[in-house]
Design a protein around this motif. Structure first.
Motif, PDB file in Angstrom:
ATOM      1  N   THR A  53       0.939  -1.072  -0.051  1.00 35.26           N
ATOM      2  CA  THR A  53      -0.056  -0.194   0.002  1.00 35.26           C
ATOM      3  C   THR A  53       0.716   1.136   0.130  1.00 35.26           C
ATOM      4  OG1 THR A  53      -0.221  -0.173   2.592  1.00 35.26           O
ATOM      5  CG2 THR A  53      -1.908  -1.061   1.141  1.00 35.26           C
ATOM      6  N   GLU A  92      -4.425   2.241  -4.390  1.00 33.52           N
ATOM      7  CA  GLU A  92      -5.465   2.729  -3.706  1.00 33.52           C
ATOM      8  C   GLU A  92      -5.877   1.898  -2.354  1.00 33.52           C
ATOM      9  OE1 GLU A  92      -8.454   4.281  -6.148  1.00 33.52           O
ATOM     10  OE2 GLU A  92      -7.440   6.042  -6.839  1.00 33.52           O
ATOM     11  N   SER A  93      -5.970   0.834  -2.471  1.00 32.43           N
ATOM     12  CA  SER A  93      -6.320  -0.284  -1.525  1.00 32.43           C
ATOM     13  C   SER A  93      -5.957  -1.709  -1.975  1.00 32.43           C
ATOM     14  CB  SER A  93      -7.814  -0.337  -1.310  1.00 32.43           C
ATOM     15  OG  SER A  93      -8.523  -0.848  -2.424  1.00 32.43           O
ATOM     16  N   GLY A  98      -8.415  -4.702   4.955  1.00 29.56           N
ATOM     17  CA  GLY A  98      -8.820  -3.829   3.874  1.00 29.56           C
ATOM     18  C   GLY A  98      -9.498  -4.541   2.902  1.00 29.56           C
ATOM     19  N   GLU A 155     -12.605  -2.539   0.884  1.00 31.27           N
ATOM     20  CA  GLU A 155     -12.415  -1.580  -0.020  1.00 31.27           C
ATOM     21  C   GLU A 155     -11.827  -2.334  -1.334  1.00 31.27           C
ATOM     22  OE1 GLU A 155     -11.328  -1.594   3.086  1.00 31.27           O
ATOM     23  OE2 GLU A 155     -12.523   0.082   3.847  1.00 31.27           O
TER      24      GLU A 155
END
Length: 393
Positions: A84, A90-91, A130, A133
């Motif tokens: 990341t 971004e994710s 995560g 997302e």
């Protein structure tokens, strides 16, 4: 012979038999129309593919991690943090999938009722925090587990919206529990509206520590979402970030180039319809040649009279060549017009933006004229070779 006189004679020859000339022109019209429609629709469809190659597909990267036979895992759970930090990511989320066919029995209560189906066979997987997302979804109820749950090893689970429906979990305010085998887990969230990894809607997701007792020890996939245009760079850098020294063992799946997708679709359409267009043009050329030859045979006395009055062979040949060229040019103009209208009509019906090269609309009549010129070569040469005495006799 003056050029204007030659043109006037050619036009008069074409208009002398309007029905025959119209039917002869029809073959060229069909051929040119097919070519224009083919190239126009192919270009429009190719452009539409790029338009539909939306941000979701163009920014999704998946890294597949093979299971090691011996030694430590290729990708550790905390490797996602390094990924990341790459510019353009971004994710991201790491996922441990169960072996194929290793789905587990999950039920929403600890009572076994033989009269009802209370046990469902669902996919159980472990993932980092995560995942919502990375999967482009959202928590429809509750929340996803956080770093605190992971560090404490809490027995919590997040289930997909379809899994919740199958298990009868409709609300979370009473902290419902589900049983994976003999182990109870508190459901703290329901994951839904997935735009990526839609199979998660029927899955049970647990923290990495909890997944070890189900054999979910090693990371098998890493889901990455990038900024638009950064997929190529991240696809090259992700293996080294996730597994320094063993990046060549990882398999990266990145979206194809939209330009290549457009060109590939356009080539496929062109290969199919261009053949039809060329066949139609050949048929039109044969029709022009046939009718021009018949016209030459019908006008033998006229040819003899022209030769007797001083017309040279080139004048006779030029007149018939010009007539066949006019027929081809007329067919090209009409065909180009019909083709452009057809492309616009198809685009309007499909709600596309029509894309048509202006040079094609200009080149189509020229192609029609060239077809007419080539088709009239043999009849014109035959008319020019006639001797005046034989023609008048």
């Amino acid at each position: 012979m003056d050029v204007r006189d030659l043109a006037g004679e050619a036009v008069a020859g074409v208009l002398a038999r309007p029905v025959r000339s119209a039917l002869t022109t029809l073959g060229t019209v069909l051929g040119i129309t097919t070519l224009v429609v083919t190239l126009g629709v192919a270009a429009t469809a190719g452009n539409q593919i790029v338009g539909h190659f939306d941000e979701l597909v163009a920014t999704a990267v998946t890294v597949e991690v093979p299971r090691p036979t011996t030694g430590p895992p290729l990708v550790e759970w905390d490797a996602v943090e390094r990924l990341t930090r790459l510019r353009g990511v971004e994710s991201a989320a790491a996922v441990a999938d169960a072996d194929e066919g290793a789905d587990l029995a999950v039920r929403s209560n600890d009572l076994v009722d033989p009269t009802t189906v209370t046990t469902r066979t669902l996919t159980v997987l472990a993932a980092t925090t995560g995942l919502p997302e990375a999967a482009r979804g959202r928590m429809t109820q509750g929340r996803f587990y956080d770093a605190g749950h992971v560090e404490r090893g809490d027995r919590v689970a997040v289930i997909g919206d379809e899994a919740a429906r199958m298990l009868g979990v409709a609300r979370l305010d009473r902290a419902p529990a589900i049983f994976i085998g003999k182990h109870a887990y508190t459901v703290i969230g329901i994951l839904g509206e997935l735009r990526r990894e839609k199979n998660l809607s029927t899955a049970v997701i647990v923290p990495p520590a909890a997944g070890r007792q189900f054999g979910l020890r090693d990371v098998t996939r890493v889901l990455v979402n990038t900024s638009l245009g950064a997929t190529g760079l991240i696809a090259r850098q992700a293996p080294a970030a996730l597994s320094p020294g063993n990046g060549d063992l990882l398999r990266v799946i990145s979206p194809p180039d939209p330009v290549r997708a457009r060109d590939g679709a356009q080539d496929d359409v062109d290969a199919l319809f261009l053949i039809l267009g060329l066949v139609s043009l050949v048929v039109g050329a044969v029709g022009i040649a046939n009718v021009t030859l018949v016209t030459v045979m019908e006008r033998v006395p006229e040819i003899g009279l022209r030769r007797a009055l001083g017309a040279a062979r080139r004048h006779v040949a030029a007149q018939f060549l010009l007539e066949s060229t006019l027929i081809g040019l007329t067919g090209g103009v009409i065909g180009a017009s019909l083709g452009v209208v057809a492309v616009v009509a198809v685009s309007a019906v499909q709600q596309w933006t029509p894309l048509l090269d202006a040079r094609l609309a200009v080149a189509a009549p020229v192609a029609g004229a060239l077809v007419g010129l080539l088709a009239g070569l043999y009849p014109a040469l035959r008319a020019a070779r006639m001797e005046p005495v034989d023609a008048l006799r």
